[in-house]
Design a protein around this motif. Structure first.
Motif, PDB file in Angstrom:
ATOM      1  N   ARG A 126      -5.513  50.619  49.046  1.00 60.67           N
ATOM      2  CA  ARG A 126      -5.172  52.046  49.044  1.00 60.67           C
ATOM      3  C   ARG A 126      -3.909  52.325  49.864  1.00 60.67           C
ATOM      4  O   ARG A 126      -3.078  53.143  49.482  1.00 60.67           O
ATOM      5  CB  ARG A 126      -6.358  52.867  49.553  1.00 60.67           C
ATOM      6  CG  ARG A 126      -7.441  53.008  48.481  1.00 60.67           C
ATOM      7  CD  ARG A 126      -8.494  54.045  48.872  1.00 60.67           C
ATOM      8  NE  ARG A 126      -9.358  53.532  49.921  1.00 60.67           N
ATOM      9  CZ  ARG A 126     -10.577  53.029  49.719  1.00 60.67           C
ATOM     10  NH1 ARG A 126     -11.068  52.978  48.498  1.00 60.67           N
ATOM     11  NH2 ARG A 126     -11.302  52.581  50.717  1.00 60.67           N
ATOM     12  N   LEU A 178      -0.851  51.231  47.824  1.00 60.28           N
ATOM     13  CA  LEU A 178      -0.646  52.168  46.728  1.00 60.28           C
ATOM     14  C   LEU A 178       0.041  53.452  47.209  1.00 60.28           C
ATOM     15  O   LEU A 178       0.929  53.994  46.538  1.00 60.28           O
ATOM     16  CB  LEU A 178      -2.007  52.516  46.097  1.00 60.28           C
ATOM     17  CG  LEU A 178      -2.108  52.367  44.576  1.00 60.28           C
ATOM     18  CD1 LEU A 178      -1.673  50.996  44.129  1.00 60.28           C
ATOM     19  CD2 LEU A 178      -3.522  52.654  44.099  1.00 60.28           C
ATOM     20  N   MET A 198     -11.784  51.564  44.404  1.00 55.11           N
ATOM     21  CA  MET A 198     -11.788  53.004  44.217  1.00 55.11           C
ATOM     22  C   MET A 198     -12.973  53.674  44.914  1.00 55.11           C
ATOM     23  O   MET A 198     -13.251  54.843  44.704  1.00 55.11           O
ATOM     24  CB  MET A 198     -11.791  53.349  42.726  1.00 55.11           C
ATOM     25  CG  MET A 198     -10.556  52.868  42.004  1.00 55.11           C
ATOM     26  SD  MET A 198      -9.026  53.362  42.882  1.00 55.11           S
ATOM     27  CE  MET A 198      -7.801  52.548  41.898  1.00 55.11           C
ATOM     28  N   SER A 241      -1.221  53.959  40.155  1.00 55.12           N
ATOM     29  CA  SER A 241      -2.596  53.496  40.295  1.00 55.12           C
ATOM     30  C   SER A 241      -3.033  52.713  39.053  1.00 55.12           C
ATOM     31  O   SER A 241      -3.597  51.618  39.146  1.00 55.12           O
ATOM     32  CB  SER A 241      -3.505  54.704  40.542  1.00 55.12           C
ATOM     33  OG  SER A 241      -4.830  54.303  40.539  1.00 55.12           O
ATOM     34  N   HIS A 297      -3.888  48.470  38.371  1.00 58.43           N
ATOM     35  CA  HIS A 297      -4.982  47.877  37.593  1.00 58.43           C
ATOM     36  C   HIS A 297      -4.439  46.949  36.504  1.00 58.43           C
ATOM     37  O   HIS A 297      -4.961  45.862  36.286  1.00 58.43           O
ATOM     38  CB  HIS A 297      -5.822  48.980  36.936  1.00 58.43           C
ATOM     39  CG  HIS A 297      -6.823  49.596  37.861  1.00 58.43           C
ATOM     40  ND1 HIS A 297      -7.717  48.846  38.585  1.00 58.43           N
ATOM     41  CD2 HIS A 297      -7.088  50.883  38.183  1.00 58.43           C
ATOM     42  CE1 HIS A 297      -8.486  49.642  39.310  1.00 58.43           C
ATOM     43  NE2 HIS A 297      -8.117  50.888  39.087  1.00 58.43           N
TER      44      HIS A 297
END
Lengths: 234, 234
Positions: A169, A172, A228, B183, B187
């Motif tokens: 996180r 990101l 997540m 995000s 992935h």
């Protein structure tokens, strides 16, 4: 060992095998430690040495495997001895993967080169320390045939997952704030993933040690929290 | 088989073992195929079924391993028979990892949920097809004991790497163009990496098959091109 050995030579061969696996583990541990230093200090020469060290780990694995094939054919072991030999095969396989993952992190460091900034430095340091401790504990469990220590390692993997999720996180966020960070951020995400996978291999080794010592398997799945924040199975 | 078996039962046990490994391979192949369909059609129910199928693969691996321990203890195999049993152990281990990686892609699909766009769809489709073909070929090589087919799989991994590198750069470009893609892009990067790792496991199986059939090891390293276009070792 459960039953006495009629062949003294076999006992010393089994000890030598365990010794080789532990030596491989020591090399893998040093690779993690050097990888963390190379990252923290931006020391690309050290990163290059870690890449070189992986060949030593690979060669040790190949030697262990040849020895295992020889012991299986020559000594035709049963029961606990057979379990210990198969454990050595599996543990060395996981250690080879751990070496490989440390090498891959170092390759990324070299690719990042001058782009290497201080972003994620603290997280990588914490995660590297945590996985190195996991490896150290599980090698202790293997060496002392201690199933409880193996269970502790297995349970502790949750902490590594938490480190990973928080780093995921964090990286990101940096990528969203500054598009120039995206390429480096992608490398950092993979570095975090590689460290998390080192943790997974320690968990695998813990399962092998537990089975080898007790004859009982640990359950197949363990609850796990995803990047997540949702719960999933490990 | 190199030498005749005095114990007929053992021959049929070895055949049954190979059969179980091939069945595991078939399940892993179906998981890759369903995973690709789930991605292409945004079919999250199918993704959920792939996740469920992984348990079957895990259970088959556990059964194969128990059978291997039993055969080693009971039949005390040597030479080619021993090599074939250790090959079954290693191949089933790689197949378990392939199942796990397909499951992980499906977990990401479910996490992405409504964010799933058409970005990367073509690349994931091409890569999935390529790794499924690699798996199919290497299972053929294993089943027919064909070392040349194993070498072909081993060499073809370069194509998978090229797919991966091109997808890596494609996704990075999208992320740079639109921060809202970051995000999902992360992935997609991991999905690409998982597919590339499935390719690596096919290469591992190719090495095991080659060694089991010929007794000769393939070289430790193969030249490989990195995400950033520089040459590195596999």
């Amino acid at each position: 060992m459960v039953q006495g050995h009629t062949v003294k030579a076999f006992t010393s061969e089994l000890n030598a095998l365990t010794h080789d696996v532990l030596r491989m583990g020591g090399l893998a541990e040093a690779m993690i430690s050097d990888m963390a230093t190379a990252f923290a200090e931006g020391d690309l020469e050290l990163a290059q040495r870690v890449i070189g060290a992986d060949r030593e780990v690979d060669e040790l694995e190949a030697r262990i495997e040849r020895e295992i094939m020889r012991l299986l054919a020559l000594r035709q072991p049963v029961a606990q001895d057979l379990r210990s030999i198969i454990a050595a095969l599996k543990v060395s396989n996981d250690l080879e993967r751990i070496g490989d993952l440390s090498k891959n992190v170092c390759k990324r460091l070299i690719e990042m080169g001058d782009d290497l900034t201080s972003v994620g430095k603290g997280s990588v340091e914490r995660m590297s320390r945590a996985v190195r401790l996991q490896l150290k504990s599980v090698l202790d469990a293997y060496s002392t045939e201690n199933p409880q220590e193996a269970i502790d390692v297995w349970l502790n993997d949750e902490e590594i997952d938490e480190h990973y999720n928080s780093m995921f996180r964090e990286v990101l966020t940096y990528m969203m704030e500054d598009p120039r960070m995206i390429s480096m951020g992608a490398h950092l995400l993979f570095i975090a993933k590689n460290l998390e996978r080192i943790g997974d291999h320690c968990t695998n080794i813990a399962e092998v040690v537990h089975f080898y010592v007790t004859g009982d398997e640990l359950p197949l799945t363990r609850p796990k929290v995803s990047e997540m924040g949702r719960t999933k199975e490990a």
